[in-house]
Write an enzyme that holds these catalytic residues in place. Sequence first.
Site, PDB file in Angstrom:
ATOM      1  N   ASP A   8       0.890  -1.169   0.000  1.00  0.00           N
ATOM      2  CA  ASP A   8       0.000   0.000   0.000  1.00  0.00           C
ATOM      3  C   ASP A   8       0.925   1.214   0.000  1.00  0.00           C
ATOM      4  O   ASP A   8       1.433   1.610   1.043  1.00  0.00           O
ATOM      5  CB  ASP A   8      -0.901  -0.004   1.233  1.00  0.00           C
ATOM      6  CG  ASP A   8      -1.810   1.216   1.274  1.00  0.00           C
ATOM      7  OD1 ASP A   8      -2.270   1.649   0.201  1.00  0.00           O
ATOM      8  OD2 ASP A   8      -2.053   1.728   2.377  1.00  0.00           O
ATOM      9  N   GLU A  67      -1.315  -1.345  -4.934  1.00  0.00           N
ATOM     10  CA  GLU A  67      -2.515  -0.568  -5.240  1.00  0.00           C
ATOM     11  C   GLU A  67      -2.246   0.363  -6.420  1.00  0.00           C
ATOM     12  O   GLU A  67      -1.195   0.990  -6.498  1.00  0.00           O
ATOM     13  CB  GLU A  67      -2.949   0.243  -4.014  1.00  0.00           C
ATOM     14  CG  GLU A  67      -4.302   0.901  -4.200  1.00  0.00           C
ATOM     15  CD  GLU A  67      -4.792   1.564  -2.932  1.00  0.00           C
ATOM     16  OE1 GLU A  67      -5.780   1.074  -2.371  1.00  0.00           O
ATOM     17  OE2 GLU A  67      -4.172   2.563  -2.514  1.00  0.00           O
ATOM     18  N   ASP A 139      -2.442   0.928   7.412  1.00  0.00           N
ATOM     19  CA  ASP A 139      -1.646   0.787   6.184  1.00  0.00           C
ATOM     20  C   ASP A 139      -1.203  -0.663   5.971  1.00  0.00           C
ATOM     21  O   ASP A 139      -1.170  -1.144   4.838  1.00  0.00           O
ATOM     22  CB  ASP A 139      -0.440   1.726   6.222  1.00  0.00           C
ATOM     23  CG  ASP A 139      -0.857   3.186   6.227  1.00  0.00           C
ATOM     24  OD1 ASP A 139      -1.490   3.618   5.252  1.00  0.00           O
ATOM     25  OD2 ASP A 139      -0.554   3.896   7.210  1.00  0.00           O
TER      26      ASP A 139
END
EC number: 3.1.21.10
Length: 173
Positions: A8, A67, A139
């Site tokens: 991420d 992502e 996160d």
Amino acid sequence: MSIILGIDPGSRITGYGVIQQVGAKYKYLGSGCIRMTASALSERLRTIHDGVSELIHQFQPDEFAIERVFMARNADSALKLGQARGAAIVAAACRELPVHEYSAREVKQAVVGTGGADKAQVQHMVAHILKLPATPQADAADALAIALCHCHTRQSLIAMSGKVSGTAKGRWR
């Protein structure tokens, strides 16, 4: 059996999550955050690259999932996010890992069942799916969700390819 490193990306905090997939089961291997202390963007990008490189060395993943960039309200933030992604992707590319990208909506859909899920729902489902004793930091949970999304997507594609080839065989007999 494969090991997936999920990332991420962020220019201040980059979450990571590592899982092992064995059939339809998942095993938690590790998660956490790479935190940037430098103020210069170039130094933060180096920290991301070096941190992801170290994770690859430590966990020896077979695949890398990250992502996809979304368009933020602030163009400067979106550019910095893109650069953070780039630093992480280069670390994976240097180790010749296949890189897979997923949108935030795809990740939430795969893990929670709705693309509009909030962070708390993602954290809860990641802890539940991986049978974690506590809820991971946001996160890190997002990175684990990205890894889970990749496993789910890969399983779906394998299942679809079996049905497609099975259907095609049936038609041509």
